[in-house]
Design a protein around this motif. Sequence first.
Motif, short mmCIF file in Angstrom:
data_model
loop_
_atom_site.label_atom_id
_atom_site.label_comp_id
_atom_site.label_asym_id
_atom_site.label_seq_id
_atom_site.Cartn_x
_atom_site.Cartn_y
_atom_site.Cartn_z
N GLU A 56 10.30 -7.78 2.08
CA GLU A 56 9.68 -6.68 1.35
C GLU A 56 10.19 -5.32 1.82
O GLU A 56 10.45 -4.41 1.03
N LEU A 57 10.36 -5.19 3.11
CA LEU A 57 10.87 -3.93 3.66
C LEU A 57 12.32 -3.72 3.26
O LEU A 57 12.73 -2.59 2.92
N TYR A 58 13.12 -4.78 3.28
CA TYR A 58 14.51 -4.65 2.84
C TYR A 58 14.57 -4.26 1.37
O TYR A 58 15.42 -3.44 0.97
N LYS A 59 13.68 -4.83 0.56
CA LYS A 59 13.66 -4.46 -0.86
C LYS A 59 13.33 -2.98 -1.03
O LYS A 59 13.96 -2.28 -1.83
N ALA A 60 12.34 -2.50 -0.27
CA ALA A 60 11.96 -1.09 -0.36
C ALA A 60 13.13 -0.19 0.02
O ALA A 60 13.38 0.84 -0.61
N ALA A 61 13.85 -0.58 1.07
CA ALA A 61 14.98 0.23 1.52
C ALA A 61 16.16 0.11 0.57
O ALA A 61 16.85 1.11 0.29
N ALA A 62 16.41 -1.09 0.06
CA ALA A 62 17.54 -1.29 -0.86
C ALA A 62 17.34 -0.50 -2.15
O ALA A 62 18.31 0.02 -2.72
N GLU A 63 16.10 -0.42 -2.60
CA GLU A 63 15.81 0.37 -3.81
C GLU A 63 16.19 1.83 -3.63
O GLU A 63 16.44 2.54 -4.60
N GLN A 64 16.22 2.27 -2.37
CA GLN A 64 16.60 3.65 -2.08
C GLN A 64 18.01 3.73 -1.48
O GLN A 64 18.35 4.67 -0.77
N GLU A 65 18.82 2.71 -1.80
CA GLU A 65 20.26 2.72 -1.52
C GLU A 65 20.63 2.57 -0.05
O GLU A 65 21.70 3.02 0.37
N SER A 66 19.80 1.93 0.76
CA SER A 66 20.20 1.62 2.13
C SER A 66 21.19 0.46 2.09
O SER A 66 20.84 -0.66 1.70
N THR A 67 22.42 0.71 2.50
CA THR A 67 23.42 -0.36 2.49
C THR A 67 23.10 -1.41 3.54
O THR A 67 23.42 -2.60 3.36
N LEU A 68 22.48 -1.01 4.64
CA LEU A 68 22.08 -1.99 5.66
C LEU A 68 21.05 -2.96 5.08
O LEU A 68 21.13 -4.17 5.31
N ALA A 69 20.09 -2.43 4.33
CA ALA A 69 19.06 -3.27 3.73
C ALA A 69 19.64 -4.15 2.63
O ALA A 69 19.28 -5.33 2.50
N MET A 70 20.55 -3.59 1.83
CA MET A 70 21.20 -4.40 0.79
C MET A 70 21.90 -5.59 1.41
O MET A 70 21.83 -6.71 0.89
N THR A 71 22.56 -5.36 2.54
CA THR A 71 23.28 -6.43 3.21
C THR A 71 22.33 -7.51 3.71
O THR A 71 22.54 -8.71 3.46
N SER A 72 21.27 -7.11 4.40
CA SER A 72 20.32 -8.10 4.93
C SER A 72 19.61 -8.85 3.82
O SER A 72 19.42 -10.07 3.88
N LEU A 73 19.22 -8.13 2.77
CA LEU A 73 18.54 -8.78 1.64
C LEU A 73 19.50 -9.70 0.90
O LEU A 73 19.13 -10.81 0.49
N GLY A 74 20.75 -9.26 0.75
CA GLY A 74 21.74 -10.11 0.10
C GLY A 74 21.94 -11.41 0.85
O GLY A 74 22.07 -12.48 0.24
#
Length: 275
Positions: free
Chosen positions: A78-96
Amino acid sequence: MRLVRCLSVVVGASVLSTGIAGADIPAGVAALEKGDFEAAVLEFQTSFEDGNADGAFYLGRMFELGIGLEPNLAQAAELYKAAAEQESTLAMTSLGLMYRDGRAVIRDYAQGAELLCKAADKGEASAQFNCGAAYDEGKGVAKDSAKAKEYWQLAAEQGHITATDFLGQSYKTGDGVEIDTAKAFELFSASAEQGSPMGLYEIAIAYESGVGAEIDKVQAYTFANIAAARAHPEAPALRDRIEAELSAEEINAAQKAARDWVAAAEAKIAEARGN
């Protein structure tokens, strides 16, 4: 805010409402390294609220790895999704990677590849490696070995060790690129400098066989010895085979070179840590 709801389950709304003036990510990381987990949570939370999407990513990592918080992959996602929605590449990577592996979310190769390759195109080295792996395996995207190598090259240029090793292996075997043993040796040498067991083993092989480098059994023994110490499964047999061909003087010289290499590597790590 979804982020607050996630965290309040574990650390309590009263802590989250405290806030820190001028909070930032480096301060949160420093607090983590000191073991001050409450301060780290506050720094990351406040950073996210101040518009730094990576704040939610770091909180997610705390949940994912159980650092200062009870491990909770669902909260991490959920936290990665929140960060990815705001363009965090680190979060996109972990969520991916979570979508790719099916951890706390459904396994969805297409969703995983989309996130990884989006972060890759924004310059995230780990995402570049994993996006390349998706193209190499044809998981979530059409299989494209050449495109995989392009992403691995980008990651290697940023010092990503595994991408450098994979790219080196491609040039050695001709997988998706023309065989170029000199280029393979160059790449393996670069990863070996960073301590990669695979890189160390491969340059040992090159020095032993003369493929990609001039034959030098002392150098081959030196790097096979280091690779064995770093747990490469095939390195001990290579080291022992080369040793049987060397004189006592050559063995002593190679072992001293290995000692010096290890000492230099340890000094570099200590310097980077500020010790």
